[in-house]
Design a protein around this motif. Sequence first.
Motif, PDB file in Angstrom:
ATOM      1  N   GLY A 186       0.789  -1.233   0.000  1.00 54.28           N
ATOM      2  CA  GLY A 186       0.000   0.000   0.000  1.00 54.28           C
ATOM      3  C   GLY A 186       0.816   1.275   0.000  1.00 54.28           C
ATOM      4  O   GLY A 186       0.303   2.341   0.328  1.00 54.28           O
ATOM      5  N   LYS A 187       2.079   1.185  -0.380  1.00 52.72           N
ATOM      6  CA  LYS A 187       2.966   2.354  -0.324  1.00 52.72           C
ATOM      7  C   LYS A 187       2.431   3.538  -1.131  1.00 52.72           C
ATOM      8  O   LYS A 187       2.418   4.662  -0.643  1.00 52.72           O
ATOM      9  CB  LYS A 187       4.370   1.991  -0.821  1.00 52.72           C
ATOM     10  N   SER A 188       2.013   3.286  -2.349  1.00 52.83           N
ATOM     11  CA  SER A 188       1.547   4.378  -3.214  1.00 52.83           C
ATOM     12  C   SER A 188       0.257   4.992  -2.684  1.00 52.83           C
ATOM     13  O   SER A 188       0.127   6.218  -2.610  1.00 52.83           O
ATOM     14  CB  SER A 188       1.327   3.883  -4.639  1.00 52.83           C
ATOM     15  N   THR A 189      -0.688   4.157  -2.327  1.00 49.36           N
ATOM     16  CA  THR A 189      -1.979   4.659  -1.834  1.00 49.36           C
ATOM     17  C   THR A 189      -1.797   5.439  -0.544  1.00 49.36           C
ATOM     18  O   THR A 189      -2.252   6.581  -0.420  1.00 49.36           O
ATOM     19  CB  THR A 189      -2.958   3.482  -1.630  1.00 49.36           C
ATOM     20  N   VAL A 190      -1.138   4.831   0.429  1.00 50.90           N
ATOM     21  CA  VAL A 190      -0.949   5.487   1.726  1.00 50.90           C
ATOM     22  C   VAL A 190      -0.027   6.701   1.578  1.00 50.90           C
ATOM     23  O   VAL A 190      -0.274   7.746   2.172  1.00 50.90           O
ATOM     24  CB  VAL A 190      -0.417   4.493   2.778  1.00 50.90           C
ATOM     25  N   GLY A 191       1.016   6.564   0.763  1.00 50.88           N
ATOM     26  CA  GLY A 191       1.921   7.699   0.561  1.00 50.88           C
ATOM     27  C   GLY A 191       1.201   8.915   0.013  1.00 50.88           C
ATOM     28  O   GLY A 191       1.392  10.040   0.495  1.00 50.88           O
ATOM     29  N   GLY A 192       0.354   8.708  -0.989  1.00 49.02           N
ATOM     30  CA  GLY A 192      -0.402   9.816  -1.557  1.00 49.02           C
ATOM     31  C   GLY A 192      -1.358  10.438  -0.555  1.00 49.02           C
ATOM     32  O   GLY A 192      -1.458  11.668  -0.448  1.00 49.02           O
ATOM     33  N   LEU A 193      -2.078   9.598   0.190  1.00 47.08           N
ATOM     34  CA  LEU A 193      -3.007  10.105   1.207  1.00 47.08           C
ATOM     35  C   LEU A 193      -2.265  10.841   2.318  1.00 47.08           C
ATOM     36  O   LEU A 193      -2.712  11.892   2.793  1.00 47.08           O
ATOM     37  CB  LEU A 193      -3.830   8.950   1.793  1.00 47.08           C
TER      38      LEU A 193
END
Length: 170
Positions: A20-27
């Motif tokens: 979930g790096k991309s999803t959580v990073g963006g959020l």
Amino acid sequence: MTAGPAPRPVIVVMGVSGSGKSTVGGLLAERLGVPYAEADDFHPAANIAKMSAGHPLDDADRAPWLDAIAEWITGRGDLGGVVSCSALRRRYRDRLRAGTTPVFFLHLDGSPELIAARLAARMQHFMPPGLLDSQFAALEPLAPDEAGAVVTIDGGPQQITERALAAVPR
């Protein structure tokens, strides 16, 4: 004389593919009001082709990728930012924090079964699920002397982001 605001770290959202790096990073970047950089965007085409063919990267493949991410981190200065990057090994994390910009690692952690299920459901990504075992084998957890925190990935993206926000130094 008053001191200025404390420098804001660049937060590296780390973990194996599918955590979930991309999803959580963006959020997380959105919630903190700082820029976000996706580590996959720093890969040379040869790396993407190699992973797409089901072959794990070696350290020689990773070197220019890590250097490009480190350059982005350094360019943030004390302004803060969020970047996603697997950063699975201590030596990769050392390379990312080699500059003067403060870095804080958020390790998104989950069971191999949960992450494999997420990878199987993921569409349009070059990283095949078959490489997950090699990522878990390479993973070196954060050491006590590394600025960072472990965040469990149980629940949805918003829940994970809330846990990440709570772990980030302010």
